[in-house]
Design a protein around this motif. Structure first.
Motif, PDB file in Angstrom:
ATOM      1  N   CYS A 109       0.819  -1.219   0.000  1.00  0.00           N
ATOM      2  CA  CYS A 109       0.000   0.000   0.000  1.00  0.00           C
ATOM      3  C   CYS A 109       0.851   1.267   0.000  1.00  0.00           C
ATOM      4  N   ASP A 140      -9.660   1.256  -0.294  1.00  0.00           N
ATOM      5  CA  ASP A 140     -10.534   0.400   0.511  1.00  0.00           C
ATOM      6  C   ASP A 140     -11.946   0.482  -0.043  1.00  0.00           C
ATOM      7  N   ILE A 148      -9.516  -4.724  -0.160  1.00  0.00           N
ATOM      8  CA  ILE A 148      -8.535  -3.778  -0.679  1.00  0.00           C
ATOM      9  C   ILE A 148      -8.483  -3.932  -2.196  1.00  0.00           C
ATOM     10  N   CYS A 153      -3.427   1.343  -2.620  1.00  0.00           N
ATOM     11  CA  CYS A 153      -4.537   0.591  -2.025  1.00  0.00           C
ATOM     12  C   CYS A 153      -5.724   1.529  -1.869  1.00  0.00           C
ATOM     13  N   PRO A 175      -8.783  -6.575   6.081  1.00  0.00           N
ATOM     14  CA  PRO A 175      -7.938  -5.375   6.058  1.00  0.00           C
ATOM     15  C   PRO A 175      -7.843  -4.666   7.405  1.00  0.00           C
TER      16      PRO A 175
END
Length: 224
Positions: free
Chosen positions: A111, A220, A201, A218, A162
């Motif tokens: 990320c 979400d 993700i 990344c 996550p």
């Protein structure tokens, strides 16, 4: 014969030299700024927004608000770790990877694109999500219009959490790789998935066209 200034007694030539030197320094500085400006202009995925972009968009004008700690703890820890991560949301790039993304990006650093200054983006936790369906679009904003050799798109596996787990390559399902895109500030392309529910993700790699520059982010998402 050189004439001297009536005030200082110094010749006009000697007076011009410091001024000429100052002009040269100024010209070099301006030239450096003009040269560096395009290098600093890049882009990111703004839809679904990446972690850094979402934090900047939500809190950039209110980043000293103590309410962030309880309302958005992941953005709060990111601002505490390094505010520059959010201010420079468009600059998460590495040069010269030659397509060796997995070999040169260790698990747990995906990320942040393995950039230590962005390590806060690798932290698991309750990151704010963007709700998407099985079929959605990815939108890149690139202020410098670099274009793309391709994008690679992944989604974290069903069952990966996550909120408690850092992301590794084995936690990802490969979804698609696009073709080339001509230089443009806005690039949008469709993504088709199935079988995902809840918080995941979205991991995107952008291989820019102008140089061997790789961006990894990344975002979400919540599959509703």
């Amino acid at each position: 014969m050189r004439r001297k200034s009536p005030l200082t007694g110094r010749s006009r030539a000697s007076l011009r030299r410091p001024f000429q030197a100052l002009v040269m320094v100024f010209a070099v500085a301006v030239g450096a700024l003009a040269w560096s400006a395009p290098v600093q202009a890049h882009g990111t995925v703004v839809g679904p927004g990446t972690r850094a972009y979402q934090c900047w968009k939500t809190w950039g004008n209110d980043h000293t608000n103590p309410a962030m700690q309880t309302q958005d703890p992941m953005c709060w820890q990111a601002f505490q770790a390094n505010p520059d991560t959010m201010w420079n949301w468009m600059s998460a790039l590495r040069d010269g990877l030659g397509g060796q993304f997995q070999a040169r990006t260790p698990d747990g650093t995906l990320c942040s694109n393995n950039l230590s200054r962005n390590a806060s983006l690798d932290k698991p936790g309750p990151w704010k999500t963007t709700t998407v369906g099985n079929n959605f679009s990815v939108h890149l904003y690139d202020q410098a219009s670099h274009g793309a050799d391709y994008f690679k798109v992944y989604v974290s596996k069903q069952g990966f959490n996550p909120k408690t787990q850092t992301l590794g390559w084995s936690n990802l399902d490969f979804i698609t790789q696009t073709g080339r895109f001509a230089p443009a500030q806005d690039i949008t392309f469709p993504v088709q998935t199935s079988g995902y529910t809840g918080h995941h993700i979205l991991f995107v790699i952008w291989q820019a066209s102008h140089l061997d520059q790789a961006y990894m982010w990344c975002s979400d998402v919540n599959f509703g």
